[in-house]
Design a protein around this motif. Structure first.
Motif, PDB file in Angstrom:
ATOM      1  N   HIS A 145       0.847  -1.195   0.000  1.00 30.78           N
ATOM      2  CA  HIS A 145       0.000   0.000   0.000  1.00 30.78           C
ATOM      3  C   HIS A 145       0.887   1.252   0.000  1.00 30.78           C
ATOM      4  O   HIS A 145       0.678   2.184  -0.792  1.00 30.78           O
ATOM      5  CB  HIS A 145      -0.870  -0.048   1.262  1.00 30.78           C
ATOM      6  CG  HIS A 145      -1.954   0.972   1.303  1.00 30.78           C
ATOM      7  ND1 HIS A 145      -2.998   0.909   2.191  1.00 30.78           N
ATOM      8  CD2 HIS A 145      -2.150   2.115   0.593  1.00 30.78           C
ATOM      9  CE1 HIS A 145      -3.797   1.946   2.010  1.00 30.78           C
ATOM     10  NE2 HIS A 145      -3.311   2.692   1.048  1.00 30.78           N
ATOM     11  N   VAL A 152       2.682   1.931  -3.455  1.00 28.64           N
ATOM     12  CA  VAL A 152       1.854   2.590  -4.485  1.00 28.64           C
ATOM     13  C   VAL A 152       1.642   4.060  -4.134  1.00 28.64           C
ATOM     14  O   VAL A 152       1.693   4.939  -5.001  1.00 28.64           O
ATOM     15  CB  VAL A 152       0.504   1.874  -4.648  1.00 28.64           C
ATOM     16  CG1 VAL A 152      -0.312   2.535  -5.756  1.00 28.64           C
ATOM     17  CG2 VAL A 152       0.709   0.402  -4.976  1.00 28.64           C
ATOM     18  N   THR A 202       4.697   6.011  -5.093  1.00 26.33           N
ATOM     19  CA  THR A 202       4.778   6.214  -6.540  1.00 26.33           C
ATOM     20  C   THR A 202       3.809   7.302  -6.978  1.00 26.33           C
ATOM     21  O   THR A 202       4.133   8.155  -7.817  1.00 26.33           O
ATOM     22  CB  THR A 202       4.464   4.905  -7.283  1.00 26.33           C
ATOM     23  OG1 THR A 202       5.329   3.874  -6.800  1.00 26.33           O
ATOM     24  CG2 THR A 202       4.684   5.057  -8.783  1.00 26.33           C
ATOM     25  N   TRP A 203       2.614   7.284  -6.407  1.00 23.53           N
ATOM     26  CA  TRP A 203       1.629   8.322  -6.726  1.00 23.53           C
ATOM     27  C   TRP A 203       2.123   9.689  -6.246  1.00 23.53           C
ATOM     28  O   TRP A 203       1.956  10.701  -6.933  1.00 23.53           O
ATOM     29  CB  TRP A 203       0.297   7.977  -6.071  1.00 23.53           C
ATOM     30  CG  TRP A 203      -0.674   9.109  -6.005  1.00 23.53           C
ATOM     31  CD1 TRP A 203      -1.230   9.667  -4.896  1.00 23.53           C
ATOM     32  CD2 TRP A 203      -1.224   9.840  -7.102  1.00 23.53           C
ATOM     33  NE1 TRP A 203      -2.080  10.688  -5.225  1.00 23.53           N
ATOM     34  CE2 TRP A 203      -2.095  10.820  -6.586  1.00 23.53           C
ATOM     35  CE3 TRP A 203      -1.062   9.763  -8.490  1.00 23.53           C
ATOM     36  CZ2 TRP A 203      -2.789  11.707  -7.386  1.00 23.53           C
ATOM     37  CZ3 TRP A 203      -1.761  10.652  -9.299  1.00 23.53           C
ATOM     38  CH2 TRP A 203      -2.614  11.603  -8.744  1.00 23.53           C
ATOM     39  N   LYS A 261      -7.770   4.019  -4.423  1.00 21.01           N
ATOM     40  CA  LYS A 261      -6.874   4.582  -3.405  1.00 21.01           C
ATOM     41  C   LYS A 261      -7.662   4.982  -2.163  1.00 21.01           C
ATOM     42  O   LYS A 261      -7.260   4.694  -1.031  1.00 21.01           O
ATOM     43  CB  LYS A 261      -6.129   5.794  -3.968  1.00 21.01           C
ATOM     44  CG  LYS A 261      -5.332   6.580  -2.922  1.00 21.01           C
ATOM     45  CD  LYS A 261      -4.587   7.736  -3.562  1.00 21.01           C
ATOM     46  CE  LYS A 261      -4.060   8.689  -2.492  1.00 21.01           C
ATOM     47  NZ  LYS A 261      -3.198   8.026  -1.509  1.00 21.01           N
ATOM     48  N   GLU A 294      -3.437  -1.489  -6.261  1.00 17.99           N
ATOM     49  CA  GLU A 294      -2.240  -1.741  -7.077  1.00 17.99           C
ATOM     50  C   GLU A 294      -2.605  -1.882  -8.552  1.00 17.99           C
ATOM     51  O   GLU A 294      -1.941  -1.302  -9.424  1.00 17.99           O
ATOM     52  CB  GLU A 294      -1.536  -3.016  -6.597  1.00 17.99           C
ATOM     53  CG  GLU A 294      -0.857  -2.897  -5.248  1.00 17.99           C
ATOM     54  CD  GLU A 294      -0.227  -4.213  -4.824  1.00 17.99           C
ATOM     55  OE1 GLU A 294       0.966  -4.228  -4.485  1.00 17.99           O
ATOM     56  OE2 GLU A 294      -0.939  -5.235  -4.831  1.00 17.99           O
ATOM     57  N   PHE A 310      -3.926   1.481 -10.148  1.00 22.83           N
ATOM     58  CA  PHE A 310      -2.847   2.440 -10.374  1.00 22.83           C
ATOM     59  C   PHE A 310      -1.962   2.000 -11.539  1.00 22.83           C
ATOM     60  O   PHE A 310      -1.570   2.821 -12.379  1.00 22.83           O
ATOM     61  CB  PHE A 310      -1.990   2.601  -9.119  1.00 22.83           C
ATOM     62  CG  PHE A 310      -0.866   3.587  -9.302  1.00 22.83           C
ATOM     63  CD1 PHE A 310      -1.086   4.942  -9.188  1.00 22.83           C
ATOM     64  CD2 PHE A 310       0.414   3.145  -9.624  1.00 22.83           C
ATOM     65  CE1 PHE A 310      -0.061   5.854  -9.381  1.00 22.83           C
ATOM     66  CE2 PHE A 310       1.444   4.048  -9.811  1.00 22.83           C
ATOM     67  CZ  PHE A 310       1.205   5.401  -9.696  1.00 22.83           C
ATOM     68  N   ASP A 311      -1.654   0.716 -11.592  1.00 18.50           N
ATOM     69  CA  ASP A 311      -0.799   0.209 -12.669  1.00 18.50           C
ATOM     70  C   ASP A 311      -1.451   0.455 -14.032  1.00 18.50           C
ATOM     71  O   ASP A 311      -0.777   0.886 -14.976  1.00 18.50           O
ATOM     72  CB  ASP A 311      -0.547  -1.287 -12.463  1.00 18.50           C
ATOM     73  CG  ASP A 311       0.377  -1.858 -13.531  1.00 18.50           C
ATOM     74  OD1 ASP A 311       1.548  -1.442 -13.597  1.00 18.50           O
ATOM     75  OD2 ASP A 311      -0.079  -2.724 -14.309  1.00 18.50           O
TER      76      ASP A 311
END
Length: 227
Positions: free
Chosen positions: A68, A71, A74-75, A106, A137, A140-141
């Motif tokens: 969690h 991600v 990365t965001w 999210k 995940e 977002f990917d």
């Protein structure tokens, strides 16, 4: 003692039934002791199994929390980097269904996130958080892949030119070799070029302005404070 021995002499035959009864009592006591021992061993096994299951559950929750966080970090790179947002504007475009899906995932994962691994105490709660993190995940990917594939393809030719100009101006604004006036002017022009094209998150604007201000301060006093 003599009466006792007289009794034994007269009733010696009682030794056999009494001995048999004593043997039976001993066997019953032995079996009862074995049953108690087995129950203790089984109870200990159950306690160990419960402890192992709890430890495994906490380890899985900790792993999910780490995924969690990964991600989210990365965001956050997009949230704090105006350059990346110019390169991949889809990541903040709430008109894009994939971006909306990611932001919803999210929000759900963040809402279900425990404060600590031990706060999740049931299998149902663990399954709920696991599904939310995996959904986060995946969403977002998918959104990031699409953003990197399209880049600025959703913009018109003139709009793409404005984005390119904004990139160049931001490089000047962040360039420690430029004069303070050049950097301030470049920053203001970059914001003007982006106006109406990309909605910059407040965190990204604050991070950029802090970076520019920090480099301006460093340029003013390159030797550091005097003693």
């Amino acid at each position: 003692m003599e009466p006792f021995f007289d009794f034994l002499g007269n009733y010696w035959w009682l030794v056999f039934p009494l001995g048999g009864m004593a043997g039976g009592w001993a066997r019953q006591l032995s079996r009862a002791s074995e049953r108690r021992h087995r129950r203790k061993v089984e109870l200990l096994k159950l306690k160990n199994q419960a402890a192992a299951a709890e430890q495994a559950s906490r380890a899985e929750v900790a792993a999910l929390m780490a995924a969690h966080d990964s991600v989210n970090r990365t965001w956050l790179d997009y949230e704090l980097d105006v350059g990346k947002l110019i390169d991949f504007p889809l990541m903040t475009d709430v008109r894009e269904p994939l971006t909306v899906a990611f932001l919803r995932a999210k929000k759900e994962a963040d809402a279900l996130r425990p404060a600590a691994p031990e706060d999740i105490t049931t299998a149902a709660r663990l399954a709920e958080y696991r599904a939310a993190v995996h959904g986060f995940e995946l969403a977002f990917d998918v959104a990031e892949r699409e953003a990197r594939r399209i880049k600025d393809g959703n913009f018109t030719g003139p709009e793409r030119q404005r984005l390119a100009t904004a990139r160049k101006l931001l490089r000047i604004a962040e360039d420690s070799a430029a004069t303070p006036a050049e950097r301030q002017t470049a920053y203001k022009r970059a914001r003007k070029e982006l106006d109406g094209l990309i909605v910059l998150p407040e965190a990204a604007v604050a991070a950029l302005e802090e970076k520019i201000a920090g480099r301006l301060d460093a340029r003013k006093d390159p030797a550091g404070p005097s003693a």
